[in-house]
Enzyme design. Sequence first.
Site, mmCIF file in Angstrom:
data_model
loop_
_atom_site.group_PDB
_atom_site.id
_atom_site.type_symbol
_atom_site.label_atom_id
_atom_site.label_comp_id
_atom_site.label_asym_id
_atom_site.label_seq_id
_atom_site.Cartn_x
_atom_site.Cartn_y
_atom_site.Cartn_z
ATOM 1 C CE1 TYR A 98 -3.876 1.773 0.709
ATOM 2 C CE2 TYR A 98 -2.859 2.766 1.695
ATOM 3 C CZ TYR A 98 -3.616 2.927 1.442
ATOM 4 O OH TYR A 98 -5.108 3.893 1.067
ATOM 5 C CG PHE A 147 -10.371 14.988 -24.629
ATOM 6 C CD1 PHE A 147 -10.776 14.237 -25.665
ATOM 7 C CD2 PHE A 147 -10.261 14.570 -23.054
ATOM 8 C CE1 PHE A 147 -10.693 12.982 -25.656
ATOM 9 C CE2 PHE A 147 -11.177 12.663 -23.085
ATOM 10 C CZ PHE A 147 -11.482 12.215 -24.403
ATOM 11 C CB THR A 148 -15.243 14.450 -23.631
ATOM 12 O OG1 THR A 148 -14.197 13.573 -23.683
ATOM 13 C CG2 THR A 148 -15.707 14.403 -25.559
ATOM 14 C CG ASP A 197 -4.185 15.957 -22.410
ATOM 15 O OD1 ASP A 197 -3.397 15.106 -22.422
ATOM 16 O OD2 ASP A 197 -5.053 16.090 -22.020
ATOM 17 C CE LYS A 207 -6.331 8.807 -25.215
ATOM 18 N NZ LYS A 207 -7.208 8.267 -26.343
ATOM 19 N NE ARG A 252 -15.140 11.334 -29.793
ATOM 20 C CZ ARG A 252 -14.937 11.057 -28.584
ATOM 21 N NH1 ARG A 252 -13.897 11.241 -27.635
ATOM 22 N NH2 ARG A 252 -16.277 11.816 -27.725
ATOM 23 C CG PHE A 301 -19.261 11.181 -26.162
ATOM 24 C CD1 PHE A 301 -19.662 12.069 -25.117
ATOM 25 C CD2 PHE A 301 -18.736 9.878 -25.935
ATOM 26 C CE1 PHE A 301 -18.545 12.543 -24.753
ATOM 27 C CE2 PHE A 301 -17.985 9.955 -25.517
ATOM 28 C CZ PHE A 301 -17.407 11.157 -24.098
HETATM 29 C C1 LIG Z 1 -5.749 14.550 -24.592
HETATM 30 C C2 LIG Z 1 -6.418 13.452 -24.180
HETATM 31 N N1 LIG Z 1 -6.884 14.282 -23.108
HETATM 32 C C3 LIG Z 1 -7.201 13.277 -21.583
HETATM 33 C C4 LIG Z 1 -7.944 12.352 -21.470
HETATM 34 C C5 LIG Z 1 -8.739 11.289 -20.364
HETATM 35 O O1 LIG Z 1 -8.189 10.604 -20.145
HETATM 36 P P1 LIG Z 1 -8.288 9.156 -20.037
HETATM 37 O O2 LIG Z 1 -9.362 8.589 -20.994
HETATM 38 O O3 LIG Z 1 -7.100 8.327 -19.767
HETATM 39 O O4 LIG Z 1 -9.180 9.727 -18.784
HETATM 40 C C6 LIG Z 1 -8.131 11.439 -23.052
HETATM 41 C C7 LIG Z 1 -8.428 10.582 -23.457
HETATM 42 O O5 LIG Z 1 -8.800 9.514 -24.485
HETATM 43 C C8 LIG Z 1 -7.153 12.413 -23.966
HETATM 44 O O6 LIG Z 1 -6.932 12.174 -25.545
#
Ligand SMILES: Cc1ncc(COP(=O)(O)O)c(C=O)c1O
Length: 483
Positions: A81, A133-134, A224, A267, A390, A456
């Site tokens: 832990y 990003f979403t 990011d 990623k 998208r 989505f």
């Molecule tokens: C550019 C970008 N930032 C943040 C994220 C969020 O990452 P996670 O899916 O690990 O929460 C993504 C995920 O697709 C992304 O493409």
Amino acid sequence: MSVVNFYKKDQQVPLEMHKVRVVQKLFLPNVEERVAKIREAGNNTFLLQNKDVFMDMLTDSGVNAMSDNQVAASMQADDSYAGSETYNRLVSALKTVFKTEYFLPAHQGRACENILAESFVKPGDVVPMNFHFTTTKAHITRMGGRVEELVTKAGLDPDYIHPFKGNFDIERLKALIAEVGAEHIPFVRIEAGTNLIGGQPLSMENMLEVAQVCRENGIMSVLDASLLQDNLYFIKTREEAAKDMSIKEITHKIADAMDLIYFSSRKLGFSRGGGIVSNNNDLIMKMKELIPLFEGFLTYGGMEVRAMEAMAVGLLETMDEEIINQGPQFIEYLVKELDEYGVPMVKPAGGLGAHINASAFLPDMPHDQYPAGALAAALYIAGGIRGMERGSISEQRNEDGTENYAELELLRLACPRRVFTLSQIKYCADRVKWLYDNRHLIGGLKWKDEPQVLRFFSGRLEAIGDWQDKLAAKFREDFGDSL
Ligand SMILES: Cc1ncc(COP(=O)(O)O)c(C=O)c1O
């Protein structure tokens, strides 16, 4: 960069610099079953069962193939832990890659976004970024802030050829700072590479310029880096100033300029998890307490130790150009095949996946019938291929309930790294070409069940009319008894 030229130059294809040692059997339901499955899934490719999917091109997130060294490393995980050696190995890898001293672990990219928004965004704040990003936008707006997108015009034009269509418009950034005041801008977010505008990269020069503008105005710069590995490849191969630099040198130069870096390791690093790194201890201290509150203890942050070991090795492997070139090269191959056939693609090919311009594929379909969503459903019927909408379905409605139509209606065909063979990519191109020739058969979608937040992911839609049966009937006519 090492180059392998083919003797017959016109038959040159991307050559994998790895071999496959673990495989997973795939199934391809027949076309009538595919119609039934996509209906059951509410015409939302997120809701398809993986057993019914032949090529899973939904995302590159958490589905990249791991190397033998990553799998081996995951076996030596120190499952404690607190005070885990796994954590120390990961910190050491992050130091090598980003030259950063401090690390806050988190369970994935959006968890980092939550921590950043909770720590720095206040009601009325503005967060400039090249593109949203979403999940990023959802966290910022949840805290009462708003997002301003400052990508150059080229980024929103699928046909405009430019090597770095994800770049910031620096003049607009300066104008925005002058207009709203630096005190209302908690940070500038640099998404490198971009997600929602076709995986388009940013140049190193542009990132350094943005960081410079931030410094001059006393604003924090946040990178990011979730899609950084493809972006690094594009910098190395497309940017004159970087052509003699190693991938590691490019990464160091970018990281040095940033105040904070966060990433999704689903990623970056071919693993799972994520985190925030920095050399600024004051900034880290502002976020630190939220990690045990939302994520987990400070040495694992909600991550599984085996994934952390794989991440450490995966991050180091990301510094090898021959490892990171496979994704962009396969994507380029797919985009070229389809573009030459006349299929409207986002060009030039970017990272993450190939992106079809659904508005141009289905020019007569009204926006409120969701062309990108309809195309995603149609491609599943055509080939058992699961892409991701998208476009407008991926947006959130305005507060008054009206639609907030996306600037681009794209169908993304993600190419998880090292997962598909070239013959599978060719199969995908074949089915998209067939669909393009039969595009007059594709009809629209309407909502059946629409969630309020991030609709989505789990929303359900239905086809308008019986176009899906007609598409399947045409498939039978053209392909006989083929799956
Ligand atoms: C550019 C970008 N930032 C943040 C994220 C969020 O990452 P996670 O899916 O690990 O929460 C993504 C995920 O697709 C992304 O493409």
